[in-house]
Design an enzyme around this catalytic site. Structure first.
Site, PDB file in Angstrom:
ATOM      1  N   ASN A 284      -5.915   2.732 -12.951  1.00  0.00           N
ATOM      2  CA  ASN A 284      -4.966   1.743 -12.439  1.00  0.00           C
ATOM      3  C   ASN A 284      -3.562   2.301 -12.587  1.00  0.00           C
ATOM      4  OD1 ASN A 284      -3.994  -0.917 -11.625  1.00  0.00           O
ATOM      5  ND2 ASN A 284      -3.411  -1.223 -13.768  1.00  0.00           N
TER       6      ASN A 284
ATOM      7  N   LEU B 179      -4.310  -6.491  -7.390  1.00  0.00           N
ATOM      8  CA  LEU B 179      -3.895  -7.537  -8.329  1.00  0.00           C
ATOM      9  C   LEU B 179      -5.043  -8.393  -8.872  1.00  0.00           C
ATOM     10  CD1 LEU B 179      -0.465  -8.541  -6.752  1.00  0.00           C
ATOM     11  CD2 LEU B 179      -1.010  -6.751  -8.428  1.00  0.00           C
TER      12      LEU B 179
ATOM     13  N   HIS C 287       0.282   1.087 -13.116  1.00  0.00           N
ATOM     14  CA  HIS C 287       1.024  -0.106 -13.544  1.00  0.00           C
ATOM     15  C   HIS C 287       2.515   0.237 -13.619  1.00  0.00           C
ATOM     16  CE1 HIS C 287       1.528  -4.017 -15.453  1.00  0.00           C
ATOM     17  NE2 HIS C 287       2.420  -3.422 -16.232  1.00  0.00           N
TER      18      HIS C 287
ATOM     19  N   LYS D  99     -12.439 -19.328 -12.515  1.00  0.00           N
ATOM     20  CA  LYS D  99     -11.774 -18.025 -12.616  1.00  0.00           C
ATOM     21  C   LYS D  99     -12.679 -16.879 -13.067  1.00  0.00           C
ATOM     22  CE  LYS D  99      -8.182 -17.318 -15.486  1.00  0.00           C
ATOM     23  NZ  LYS D  99      -6.823 -17.629 -15.947  1.00  0.00           N
TER      24      LYS D  99
ATOM     25  N   ASP E   4      -4.840  -3.969 -18.542  1.00  0.00           N
ATOM     26  CA  ASP E   4      -3.820  -2.925 -18.784  1.00  0.00           C
ATOM     27  C   ASP E   4      -3.956  -2.293 -20.175  1.00  0.00           C
ATOM     28  OD1 ASP E   4      -2.727  -3.542 -16.278  1.00  0.00           O
ATOM     29  OD2 ASP E   4      -1.329  -4.995 -17.126  1.00  0.00           O
TER      30      ASP E   4
ATOM     31  N   GLY F 183       0.789  -1.238   0.000  1.00  0.00           N
ATOM     32  CA  GLY F 183       0.000   0.000   0.000  1.00  0.00           C
ATOM     33  C   GLY F 183       0.815   1.279   0.000  1.00  0.00           C
TER      34      GLY F 183
ATOM     35  N   GLU G 178       5.827   6.347  -9.379  1.00  0.00           N
ATOM     36  CA  GLU G 178       4.430   5.896  -9.251  1.00  0.00           C
ATOM     37  C   GLU G 178       3.668   6.771  -8.272  1.00  0.00           C
ATOM     38  OE1 GLU G 178       3.439   1.837  -8.378  1.00  0.00           O
ATOM     39  OE2 GLU G 178       5.137   1.113  -9.516  1.00  0.00           O
TER      40      GLU G 178
ATOM     41  N   ASN H 112       1.431   3.107  -2.583  1.00  0.00           N
ATOM     42  CA  ASN H 112       0.694   4.073  -3.425  1.00  0.00           C
ATOM     43  C   ASN H 112      -0.494   4.654  -2.655  1.00  0.00           C
ATOM     44  OD1 ASN H 112       1.759   4.311  -6.321  1.00  0.00           O
ATOM     45  ND2 ASN H 112       1.903   2.113  -5.909  1.00  0.00           N
TER      46      ASN H 112
HETATM   47  C1  GAR Z   1       3.045  -1.187  -7.500  1.00  0.00           C
HETATM   48  O1  GAR Z   1       4.329  -1.178  -8.039  1.00  0.00           O
HETATM   49  C2  GAR Z   1       2.011  -1.211  -8.608  1.00  0.00           C
HETATM   50  O2  GAR Z   1       2.398  -0.499  -9.743  1.00  0.00           O
HETATM   51  C3  GAR Z   1       1.952  -2.672  -8.906  1.00  0.00           C
HETATM   52  O3  GAR Z   1       1.995  -3.296  -7.640  1.00  0.00           O
HETATM   53  C4  GAR Z   1       2.791  -2.492  -6.760  1.00  0.00           C
HETATM   54  C5  GAR Z   1       2.035  -2.293  -5.493  1.00  0.00           C
HETATM   55  O4  GAR Z   1       2.740  -1.494  -4.588  1.00  0.00           O
HETATM   56  N1  GAR Z   1       0.739  -2.984  -9.637  1.00  0.00           N
HETATM   57  C6  GAR Z   1       0.700  -3.889 -10.584  1.00  0.00           C
HETATM   58  O5  GAR Z   1       1.648  -4.569 -10.899  1.00  0.00           O
HETATM   59  C7  GAR Z   1      -0.663  -3.998 -11.265  1.00  0.00           C
HETATM   60  N2  GAR Z   1      -0.540  -4.723 -12.502  1.00  0.00           N
HETATM   61  P1  GAR Z   1       2.037  -0.868  -3.307  1.00  0.00           P
HETATM   62  O6  GAR Z   1       1.122  -1.921  -2.691  1.00  0.00           O
HETATM   63  O7  GAR Z   1       3.189  -0.547  -2.391  1.00  0.00           O
HETATM   64  O8  GAR Z   1       1.277   0.356  -3.725  1.00  0.00           O
END
Ligand code: GAR
Length: 215
Positions: free
Chosen positions: A131, A114, A133, A85, A174, A31, A203, A33
């Protein structure tokens, strides 16, 4: 300066209330972000955006602690493992949509989320769900490309640069319209961890900028 008349104050605060954009953040792990968004909101950096809820698809993750620490309602919505799924994705998406509607959410932010969302939520939140990425999409996106896997693939391919992308969520994986990208160099001796760390800084800035622009 003299105080404004009471009716002016009320009119102004009512206008401000109306403009608040309620944000739901979807998470799966650490978390960071989400934390960048929480910090930005505290510092007035989300415009009229207010984080009104956090949902995790994974139990016990640190992102939930971050939400609770910030006084944000936090929920866990686990995917139903017994379903096949596609049905599993639809069922989870349905529960998230119901919570988003209940919380009167204007903008959904997938911040390290995810699970793949499918079904009505895509149409209901068309242009209202983004989102983040960790690559320069359309490179290194799509099925199986998440987290460290992305950085491993970038290093294996010998790319000179990587970065991050904020995009709208559509019915693909994506593939939605790109809102903004930030680039970092790939350096000699980079590991997936060092590259991820360099991208993570970008990010955090990118997700805050995108949310501020939309909110
Ligand atoms: C981040 O790097 C995000 O871009 C990636 O997961 C990480 C989560 O970090 N997301 C993906 O790969 C989605 N396809 P966080 O939990 O520390 O924010």
């Amino acid at each position: 300066m003299s105080e404004k008349p009471e009716y002016e104050k009320n009119e102004k605060s009512e206008k401000n209330e109306k403009k608040v954009s309620r944000i739901l953040v979807l998470v799966s792990g650490n978390g960071t972000n989400l934390q960048a968004l929480i910090d930005a909101e505290r510092q007035g950096g989300l415009g009229n955006g207010k984080i009104a809820g956090v949902i995790s698809d994974t139990a016990g993750v640190f992102a939930l602690e971050r939400a609770k620490g910030a006084g944000i309602p936090a929920y866990t919505a686990l995917p139903c493992k017994s379903l096949p799924k596609q049905e599993r994705r639809l069922e989870l998406s349905g529960r998230i949509l119901a919570k988003a509607l209940e919380l009167k959410i204007d903008l959904i932010v997938c911040a390290g989320f995810l699970s793949i969302l499918r079904g009505d939520i895509i149409a209901v939140y068309e242009r209202g769900m983004i989102n983040i990425h960790p690559s320069l999409l359309p490179k290194f996106g799509g099925r199986g490309m998440y987290g460290e896997r992305v950085h491993r693939a970038v290093l294996a391919s010998g790319e000179a640069e990587s970065g991050c992308t904020v995009h709208f969520v559509d019915a693909g994986t994506d593939t939605g319209r790109i809102l903004l990208q930030r680039t970092v160099p790939v350096l000699a001796g980079d590991t997936p961890e060092t590259l991820a760390g360099r991208i993570r800084v970008q990010e955090h800035a990118a997700v805050v900028e995108a949310v501020r622009n939309l909110a």
